[in-house]
Design a protein around this motif. Structure first.
Motif, PDB file in Angstrom:
ATOM      1  N   GLY A  26       0.843  -1.189   0.000  1.00 22.89           N
ATOM      2  CA  GLY A  26       0.000   0.000   0.000  1.00 22.89           C
ATOM      3  C   GLY A  26       0.876   1.236   0.000  1.00 22.89           C
ATOM      4  N   TYR A  27       0.406   2.265  -0.640  1.00 23.68           N
ATOM      5  CA  TYR A  27       1.204   3.488  -0.790  1.00 23.68           C
ATOM      6  C   TYR A  27       1.628   4.065   0.555  1.00 23.68           C
ATOM      7  N   TYR A  28       0.728   4.158   1.503  1.00 28.45           N
ATOM      8  CA  TYR A  28       1.046   4.818   2.768  1.00 28.45           C
ATOM      9  C   TYR A  28       1.995   4.005   3.647  1.00 28.45           C
ATOM     10  N   ARG A  29       1.939   2.693   3.566  1.00 30.75           N
ATOM     11  CA  ARG A  29       2.828   1.853   4.383  1.00 30.75           C
ATOM     12  C   ARG A  29       4.172   1.604   3.708  1.00 30.75           C
ATOM     13  N   ALA A  30       4.207   1.685   2.398  1.00 27.16           N
ATOM     14  CA  ALA A  30       5.452   1.438   1.661  1.00 27.16           C
ATOM     15  C   ALA A  30       6.437   2.585   1.888  1.00 27.16           C
ATOM     16  N   THR A  31       7.711   2.253   1.780  1.00 30.21           N
ATOM     17  CA  THR A  31       8.749   3.270   1.939  1.00 30.21           C
ATOM     18  C   THR A  31       9.646   3.304   0.702  1.00 30.21           C
ATOM     19  N   THR A  32      10.301   4.420   0.521  1.00 28.63           N
ATOM     20  CA  THR A  32      11.258   4.498  -0.586  1.00 28.63           C
ATOM     21  C   THR A  32      12.453   3.586  -0.318  1.00 28.63           C
ATOM     22  N   ALA A  33      12.718   3.287   0.940  1.00 28.01           N
ATOM     23  CA  ALA A  33      13.788   2.327   1.260  1.00 28.01           C
ATOM     24  C   ALA A  33      13.430   0.945   0.718  1.00 28.01           C
ATOM     25  N   GLN A  34      12.166   0.555   0.829  1.00 25.88           N
ATOM     26  CA  GLN A  34      11.726  -0.730   0.284  1.00 25.88           C
ATOM     27  C   GLN A  34      11.824  -0.736  -1.245  1.00 25.88           C
ATOM     28  N   VAL A  35      11.472   0.379  -1.849  1.00 28.88           N
ATOM     29  CA  VAL A  35      11.582   0.495  -3.305  1.00 28.88           C
ATOM     30  C   VAL A  35      13.038   0.372  -3.721  1.00 28.88           C
ATOM     31  N   ALA A  36      13.913   1.067  -3.009  1.00 35.86           N
ATOM     32  CA  ALA A  36      15.345   1.011  -3.323  1.00 35.86           C
ATOM     33  C   ALA A  36      15.878  -0.408  -3.181  1.00 35.86           C
ATOM     34  N   GLU A  37      15.488  -1.077  -2.106  1.00 34.54           N
ATOM     35  CA  GLU A  37      15.937  -2.449  -1.889  1.00 34.54           C
ATOM     36  C   GLU A  37      15.466  -3.359  -3.027  1.00 34.54           C
ATOM     37  N   ARG A  38      14.208  -3.210  -3.428  1.00 32.43           N
ATOM     38  CA  ARG A  38      13.658  -4.037  -4.507  1.00 32.43           C
ATOM     39  C   ARG A  38      14.377  -3.751  -5.831  1.00 32.43           C
TER      40      ARG A  38
END
Length: 172
Positions: A26-38
């Motif tokens: 979900g947009y609100y729970r997701a972080t840019t750190a998670q995006v970077a890791e992925r």
């Protein structure tokens, strides 16, 4: 940077990773750190291209463009009497091959931030206009009503996908 990988490639990697992460958490729970890791990059590199909100905008724009490109292909390669069925099949294929993009669109329908709403409104309007024009050019009767029904059916496809309830779909 890895040799041969351009900043445009990395930007696309980030957007594709964001689609997955935002759809999963979900947009609100997701972080840019998670995006970077992925995306297998550093978080500061994500910020080189995007804020969290602009990343969601880019992900949504990608999803709308995919739909329009698929419909354009159908319009170019399908006879008028099979146009509507072609659009339906193309959308069903997108829901299977790019499920997270559709789930992300569904989430974004509830987000109240003006830039996100603007992207969603523009995307829906672009699809509506494209389908209606295609129906009109194909000489289909009641093109506006058929377009509305087509869009409603697409929304039902989305609900069926999100709830894993294939029995909601009309079988043809």
């Amino acid at each position: 940077m890895v040799k041969g990988i351009t900043s445009s490639d990395r930007r696309n990697d980030i957007i594709n990773s964001a689609v997955e992460v935002f759809a999963e958490f979900g947009y609100y729970r997701a972080t840019t750190a998670q995006v970077a890791e992925r995306a297998a990059i550093s978080q500061p590199y994500v910020y080189r291209f995007f804020t969290k909100e602009s990343l969601l905008e880019a992900a949504l724009e990608l999803s709308w463009q995919r739909i329009l490109q698929a419909f354009e292909h159908v319009k170019e390669t399908t006879s008028p009497e099979f146009l509507e069925f072609g659009f339906i099949r193309a959308y069903e294929e997108i829901t299977q091959s790019h499920r997270n993009e559709i789930l992300l669109q569904m989430q974004a329908q509830t987000i109240q931030e003006a830039p996100i709403r603007a992207v969603m409104k523009q995307g829906m309007n672009d699809v509506k206009q494209f389908v209606m024009q295609a129906f009109e050019q194909a000489g289909l009767q009641e093109a506006e009503e058929r377009t509305t029904i087509f869009l409603a059916r697409g929304m039902l496809c989305n609900v069926s996908l999100a709830l894993d309830m294939p029995d909601l779909m009309i079988k043809k």
